[in-house]
Design a protein around this motif. Structure first.
Motif, PDB file in Angstrom:
ATOM      1  N   ALA A   1      -1.896  -1.368  11.882  1.00 13.62           N
ATOM      2  CA  ALA A   1      -1.150  -2.547  11.436  1.00 13.62           C
ATOM      3  C   ALA A   1       0.298  -2.189  11.140  1.00 13.62           C
ATOM      4  N   GLN A   2       0.513  -1.044  10.515  1.00 16.01           N
ATOM      5  CA  GLN A   2       1.874  -0.624  10.193  1.00 16.01           C
ATOM      6  C   GLN A   2       2.707  -0.329  11.436  1.00 16.01           C
ATOM      7  N   ARG A   3       2.036   0.109  12.482  1.00 21.00           N
ATOM      8  CA  ARG A   3       2.764   0.354  13.723  1.00 21.00           C
ATOM      9  C   ARG A   3       3.162  -0.947  14.417  1.00 21.00           C
ATOM     10  N   SER A   4       2.472  -2.029  14.067  1.00 19.71           N
ATOM     11  CA  SER A   4       2.681  -3.304  14.748  1.00 19.71           C
ATOM     12  C   SER A   4       3.566  -4.271  13.988  1.00 19.71           C
ATOM     13  N   ALA A   5       3.750  -4.052  12.685  1.00 21.72           N
ATOM     14  CA  ALA A   5       4.497  -5.012  11.871  1.00 21.72           C
ATOM     15  C   ALA A   5       5.211  -4.302  10.734  1.00 21.72           C
ATOM     16  N   SER A   6       6.179  -5.004  10.171  1.00 24.75           N
ATOM     17  CA  SER A   6       6.910  -4.503   9.008  1.00 24.75           C
ATOM     18  C   SER A   6       6.437  -5.265   7.780  1.00 24.75           C
ATOM     19  N   TYR A   7       6.023  -4.540   6.746  1.00 20.67           N
ATOM     20  CA  TYR A   7       5.462  -5.179   5.554  1.00 20.67           C
ATOM     21  C   TYR A   7       6.404  -5.065   4.365  1.00 20.67           C
ATOM     22  N   ASP A   8       6.351  -6.093   3.514  1.00 19.97           N
ATOM     23  CA  ASP A   8       7.155  -6.108   2.298  1.00 19.97           C
ATOM     24  C   ASP A   8       6.415  -5.503   1.120  1.00 19.97           C
ATOM     25  N   LEU A   9       5.073  -5.428   1.220  1.00 23.88           N
ATOM     26  CA  LEU A   9       4.273  -4.900   0.111  1.00 23.88           C
ATOM     27  C   LEU A   9       2.880  -4.563   0.632  1.00 23.88           C
ATOM     28  N   ILE A  10       2.261  -3.544   0.034  1.00 20.54           N
ATOM     29  CA  ILE A  10       0.904  -3.135   0.409  1.00 20.54           C
ATOM     30  C   ILE A  10       0.006  -3.191  -0.815  1.00 20.54           C
ATOM     31  N   LEU A  11      -1.164  -3.794  -0.655  1.00 19.93           N
ATOM     32  CA  LEU A  11      -2.219  -3.784  -1.674  1.00 19.93           C
ATOM     33  C   LEU A  11      -3.276  -2.793  -1.198  1.00 19.93           C
ATOM     34  N   LEU A  12      -3.541  -1.765  -1.985  1.00 27.74           N
ATOM     35  CA  LEU A  12      -4.307  -0.616  -1.507  1.00 27.74           C
ATOM     36  C   LEU A  12      -5.515  -0.305  -2.387  1.00 27.74           C
ATOM     37  N   ASP A  13      -6.701  -0.378  -1.792  1.00 28.84           N
ATOM     38  CA  ASP A  13      -7.914   0.114  -2.434  1.00 28.84           C
ATOM     39  C   ASP A  13      -7.927   1.635  -2.310  1.00 28.84           C
ATOM     40  N   LEU A  14      -8.551   2.323  -3.257  1.00 29.26           N
ATOM     41  CA  LEU A  14      -8.549   3.786  -3.223  1.00 29.26           C
ATOM     42  C   LEU A  14      -9.770   4.379  -2.535  1.00 29.26           C
ATOM     43  N   MET A  15     -10.890   3.656  -2.509  1.00 33.20           N
ATOM     44  CA  MET A  15     -12.124   4.171  -1.915  1.00 33.20           C
ATOM     45  C   MET A  15     -12.447   3.354  -0.677  1.00 33.20           C
ATOM     46  N   LEU A  16     -12.209   3.944   0.500  1.00 36.87           N
ATOM     47  CA  LEU A  16     -12.385   3.236   1.758  1.00 36.87           C
ATOM     48  C   LEU A  16     -13.353   3.991   2.659  1.00 36.87           C
ATOM     49  N   PRO A  17     -13.959   3.316   3.638  1.00 40.22           N
ATOM     50  CA  PRO A  17     -15.005   3.952   4.450  1.00 40.22           C
ATOM     51  C   PRO A  17     -14.545   5.201   5.188  1.00 40.22           C
TER      52      PRO A  17
ATOM     53  N   ASP B   1       8.606   6.373   3.525  1.00 40.22           N
ATOM     54  CA  ASP B   1       8.334   4.937   3.521  1.00 40.22           C
ATOM     55  C   ASP B   1       8.337   4.448   2.070  1.00 40.22           C
ATOM     56  N   VAL B   2       9.252   3.531   1.747  1.00 41.57           N
ATOM     57  CA  VAL B   2       9.401   3.071   0.363  1.00 41.57           C
ATOM     58  C   VAL B   2       8.782   1.690   0.146  1.00 41.57           C
ATOM     59  N   THR B   3       7.932   1.240   1.070  1.00 39.65           N
ATOM     60  CA  THR B   3       7.268  -0.051   0.899  1.00 39.65           C
ATOM     61  C   THR B   3       6.542  -0.092  -0.439  1.00 39.65           C
ATOM     62  N   PRO B   4       6.737  -1.136  -1.249  1.00 43.17           N
ATOM     63  CA  PRO B   4       6.039  -1.219  -2.533  1.00 43.17           C
ATOM     64  C   PRO B   4       4.519  -1.198  -2.341  1.00 43.17           C
ATOM     65  N   VAL B   5       3.822  -0.488  -3.220  1.00 41.10           N
ATOM     66  CA  VAL B   5       2.365  -0.372  -3.148  1.00 41.10           C
ATOM     67  C   VAL B   5       1.761  -0.692  -4.512  1.00 41.10           C
ATOM     68  N   ILE B   6       0.809  -1.615  -4.519  1.00 36.62           N
ATOM     69  CA  ILE B   6       0.013  -1.892  -5.718  1.00 36.62           C
ATOM     70  C   ILE B   6      -1.406  -1.437  -5.434  1.00 36.62           C
ATOM     71  N   ILE B   7      -1.923  -0.541  -6.251  1.00 29.33           N
ATOM     72  CA  ILE B   7      -3.295  -0.058  -6.099  1.00 29.33           C
ATOM     73  C   ILE B   7      -4.259  -1.060  -6.732  1.00 29.33           C
ATOM     74  N   LEU B   8      -5.323  -1.389  -6.000  1.00 28.75           N
ATOM     75  CA  LEU B   8      -6.420  -2.228  -6.498  1.00 28.75           C
ATOM     76  C   LEU B   8      -7.684  -1.384  -6.445  1.00 28.75           C
ATOM     77  N   THR B   9      -8.259  -1.042  -7.583  1.00 33.86           N
ATOM     78  CA  THR B   9      -9.371  -0.101  -7.573  1.00 33.86           C
ATOM     79  C   THR B   9     -10.297  -0.284  -8.768  1.00 33.86           C
ATOM     80  N   ALA B  10     -11.528   0.208  -8.598  1.00 33.15           N
ATOM     81  CA  ALA B  10     -12.476   0.226  -9.712  1.00 33.15           C
ATOM     82  C   ALA B  10     -12.334   1.504 -10.534  1.00 33.15           C
ATOM     83  N   LEU B  11     -11.552   2.460 -10.071  1.00 31.62           N
ATOM     84  CA  LEU B  11     -11.338   3.713 -10.793  1.00 31.62           C
ATOM     85  C   LEU B  11     -10.426   3.445 -11.983  1.00 31.62           C
ATOM     86  N   ASP B  12     -11.011   3.517 -13.180  1.00 33.76           N
ATOM     87  CA  ASP B  12     -10.281   3.058 -14.363  1.00 33.76           C
ATOM     88  C   ASP B  12      -9.951   4.156 -15.370  1.00 33.76           C
ATOM     89  N   GLN B  13     -10.166   5.418 -15.002  1.00 37.08           N
ATOM     90  CA  GLN B  13      -9.842   6.494 -15.924  1.00 37.08           C
ATOM     91  C   GLN B  13      -8.324   6.703 -15.976  1.00 37.08           C
TER      92      GLN B  13
END
Length: 219
Positions: free
Chosen positions: A39-55, A71-83
């Motif tokens: 997806a990143q090779r195909s488009a330019s993104y303003d922000l990324i929402l990122l899970d930490l545990m992926l297949p 790459d300075v694209t803003p990233v917000i982590i969305l995860t169940a890892l809460d420590q």
């Protein structure tokens, strides 16, 4: 904004996608890291929402790779890892925010807006532009004290101009910001939305550079 959502939980992913779309933003949703790279090779993104545990790997490795490439694209982590250690690792790897599941969708919208404003160079959600008073957090516009109702797509288009004052934006750039890969975009869609914004906000609010594109004008 155009947002890349990397989340393998189909229920949560669909809810986040619908929330973002309801805010007038464009979102491409993938469930694997290899699809995220494509997806990143195909488009330019303003922000990324990122899970930490992926297949096919850890989101933290994806984030570190982004930052290592500059790459300075803003990233917000969305995860169940809460420590605390998980939060520290994510933020130290270059994340701009860290949101623990489960979370309220309106809070996610607020965090997306906050991060986007910081990257635009103006963290203040209140903007005055000519006769317009704009609340970026509330997604509201008043003209000479009177509220102006914008659709989600009109707001997203207007916000794109506000984020780049004085910059000429081509029709193709605006379509990329507003629409996902699978969206069918009619040839005159941008022109229609620009016309509606001018009627609601003032004829000079968006200037046309014939054959080149559009830029934020006076209001």
């Amino acid at each position: 904004m155009r947002i890349l959502l990397i989340e393998d939980d189909t229920v949560l992913g669909a809810a986040v996608r619908d929330q973002i779309a309801g805010d007038g933003q464009s979102v491409d949703w993938v469930t694997r890291l290899d699809a995220a790279h494509e997806a990143q090779r195909s488009a330019s993104y303003d922000l990324i929402l990122l899970d930490l545990m992926l297949p096919d790997g850890r989101g933290i490795s994806f984030l570190k790779g982004l930052r290592a490439r500059g790459d300075v694209t803003p990233v917000i982590i969305l995860t169940a890892l809460d420590q605390i250690s998980d939060r520290i690792e994510g933020l130290n790897a270059g994340a701009d925010d860290y949101l623990v599941k489960p979370f309220d969708l309106p809070e996610l919208s607020a965090r997306i807006g906050s991060v986007a404003r910081r990257y635009s160079g103006n963290p203040n959600p209140i903007v005055t532009h000519g006769l317009l008073d704009i609340d970026l957090a509330a997604r509201s516009v008043h003209r000479e004290g009177k509220p102006v109702q914008l659709t989600a797509r009109e707001w997203a288009l207007f916000e794109a101009f506000l984020a780049r004052p004085g910059q000429l934006l081509s029709k193709a750039q605006l379509e990329e910001k507003l629409y996902t890969f699978d969206a069918e975009v009619e040839s005159n869609t941008i022109e229609v939305h620009v016309s509606r914004l001018r009627k609601k906000l003032g004829a000079a609010v968006i200037e046309t550079e014939r054959g080149m594109g559009y830029r934020l004008g006076k209001a």
